[in-house]
Write a protein that holds these residues in place. Sequence first.
Motif, short mmCIF file in Angstrom:
data_model
loop_
_atom_site.label_atom_id
_atom_site.label_comp_id
_atom_site.label_asym_id
_atom_site.label_seq_id
_atom_site.Cartn_x
_atom_site.Cartn_y
_atom_site.Cartn_z
N ASN A 32 20.38 -48.09 65.42
CA ASN A 32 22.39 -48.04 64.47
C ASN A 32 22.15 -49.36 63.22
OD1 ASN A 32 22.34 -45.55 64.33
ND2 ASN A 32 24.03 -45.54 65.97
N GLN A 33 21.21 -50.57 63.80
CA GLN A 33 21.13 -51.15 63.29
C GLN A 33 21.38 -51.61 61.32
OE1 GLN A 33 22.82 -54.14 65.42
NE2 GLN A 33 22.87 -52.42 66.48
N PRO A 34 21.61 -52.80 61.29
CA PRO A 34 21.53 -52.89 59.83
C PRO A 34 20.22 -53.12 59.57
CG PRO A 34 23.41 -53.54 60.00
CD PRO A 34 22.69 -53.06 61.52
N ALA A 35 19.72 -52.93 58.04
CA ALA A 35 17.99 -52.35 57.74
C ALA A 35 17.15 -53.67 57.65
CB ALA A 35 17.86 -52.03 56.28
N GLU A 36 18.05 -55.01 57.74
CA GLU A 36 17.89 -55.92 58.16
C GLU A 36 17.85 -56.68 59.47
OE1 GLU A 36 21.66 -56.91 57.20
OE2 GLU A 36 20.66 -55.59 56.62
N VAL A 37 18.07 -56.21 60.27
CA VAL A 37 18.94 -56.50 61.44
C VAL A 37 17.32 -55.34 62.65
CG1 VAL A 37 19.62 -56.99 63.71
CG2 VAL A 37 20.96 -57.08 61.39
N ASP A 38 16.38 -56.59 63.62
CA ASP A 38 15.51 -55.60 64.63
C ASP A 38 15.26 -56.14 65.79
OD1 ASP A 38 13.20 -55.24 65.44
OD2 ASP A 38 11.98 -55.74 64.50
N VAL A 39 16.64 -55.55 66.44
CA VAL A 39 16.40 -55.84 68.36
C VAL A 39 15.33 -55.79 68.30
CG1 VAL A 39 17.56 -54.73 69.58
CG2 VAL A 39 18.90 -54.65 67.87
N ASN A 40 14.48 -56.98 69.01
CA ASN A 40 13.62 -57.01 69.41
C ASN A 40 13.17 -56.49 70.93
OD1 ASN A 40 13.09 -60.34 67.51
ND2 ASN A 40 11.84 -57.69 66.71
N GLU A 41 14.29 -56.92 71.21
CA GLU A 41 13.63 -56.72 73.36
C GLU A 41 15.28 -56.10 73.95
OE1 GLU A 41 11.14 -56.67 77.23
OE2 GLU A 41 10.80 -58.13 76.02
N ILE A 42 15.40 -54.90 74.49
CA ILE A 42 16.63 -54.91 75.50
C ILE A 42 16.09 -54.91 76.91
CG2 ILE A 42 18.60 -53.76 75.91
CD1 ILE A 42 18.37 -53.00 72.88
N VAL A 43 16.44 -55.27 78.08
CA VAL A 43 15.69 -54.92 79.40
C VAL A 43 17.58 -54.64 79.97
CG1 VAL A 43 15.87 -55.87 81.39
CG2 VAL A 43 14.61 -56.72 78.81
N ILE A 44 17.68 -53.46 80.44
CA ILE A 44 18.37 -52.62 81.06
C ILE A 44 18.30 -51.81 82.78
CG2 ILE A 44 17.79 -51.27 79.42
CD1 ILE A 44 21.84 -50.33 79.95
N ARG A 45 19.13 -52.73 83.47
CA ARG A 45 18.73 -51.70 84.60
C ARG A 45 20.11 -51.67 85.59
NH1 ARG A 45 14.80 -56.78 86.00
NH2 ARG A 45 16.10 -58.19 84.11
N PRO A 46 20.46 -51.75 85.84
CA PRO A 46 21.36 -51.50 87.40
C PRO A 46 21.74 -53.51 88.09
CG PRO A 46 20.16 -50.23 87.92
CD PRO A 46 19.28 -50.90 87.40
N VAL A 47 23.42 -52.87 87.84
CA VAL A 47 23.53 -54.20 88.52
C VAL A 47 23.28 -55.00 89.73
CG1 VAL A 47 25.84 -55.59 89.50
CG2 VAL A 47 26.04 -54.46 87.46
N ALA A 48 22.64 -53.91 91.08
CA ALA A 48 22.42 -53.78 91.68
C ALA A 48 20.95 -54.02 92.40
CB ALA A 48 23.10 -52.12 93.14
N GLN A 49 19.98 -54.04 91.21
CA GLN A 49 18.47 -54.18 91.71
C GLN A 49 19.01 -54.95 90.77
OE1 GLN A 49 16.46 -51.80 88.32
NE2 GLN A 49 14.81 -52.18 88.96
N GLY A 50 17.47 -55.77 91.88
CA GLY A 50 17.32 -57.40 92.21
C GLY A 50 15.82 -58.30 91.21
#
Length: 254
Positions: free
Chosen positions: A236-254
């Motif tokens: 959903n970001q505007p066309a000129e915005v490139d979200v290159n990487e998202i790291v998403i994990r549980p808070v409890a994960q080491g």
Amino acid sequence: MTTTVPSTPGPSTTGPGKAVLVTGASSGIGEATARLLAAAGHRVFLGARRADRLAALAEEIRAAGGTADHREVDVTSLESVQDFVRAAHESYGRVDVLVNNAGVMPLAVLEALKVDEWNRMIDVNIRGVLHGIAAVLPVMREQGAGHVVNVASVAGHRVDPTAAVYCATKYAVRAISEGLRQESRDLRVTVISPGLTRTELTDSIDDLDMRAVADEMMAIAIPAAAIGEAIVYAVNQPAEVDVNEIVIRPVAQG
């Protein structure tokens, strides 16, 4: 770039939402992502091997007011993926986003010599991503715009015992994605790296001891919708915005 994910904005397109193709859409992250994208106003085209599940999901999305269609696809076959992309293009007239999500994760120590499982991971997790890119790239280049979202893993940032080959495939996904990003000036490229997530991924583990360990770890897993929200945010970001990487994990994960 690693970023946090705020609440998901509405679609950034005018009129009908983007035409978004999702592989591995019959369950887990793919299913959750498809539901969230449709709810955000995008037109989703669902792909997986389990056609009955795809049909049921597409019907549920349409019943909720969304736009969805589907086609059976085997990401290990380039021809199958090309047919999938062609069918989506015929349905929606465009291919704005591909979510390369299909993946498998059989775990075992290397000395177990489960070569067939190694090859399966290479075929699905690496070749499947490359087949998706090969199928959509000509269409997106002709359009002058497009977005490839590749689902990797935190396993692409670290190596754990029993997961050496799986980690290698996810490192490869990140490398392929970065190469595509650097080569592109009209395409957006996003890597989504989930941590422990409640999906059917552990079902591919044949080793009963390994599966028991994986199932125990899943006690802290986050819902698949959390990953879907991250994907919708990037889309959903505007066309000129490139979200290159998202790291998403549980808070409890080491």
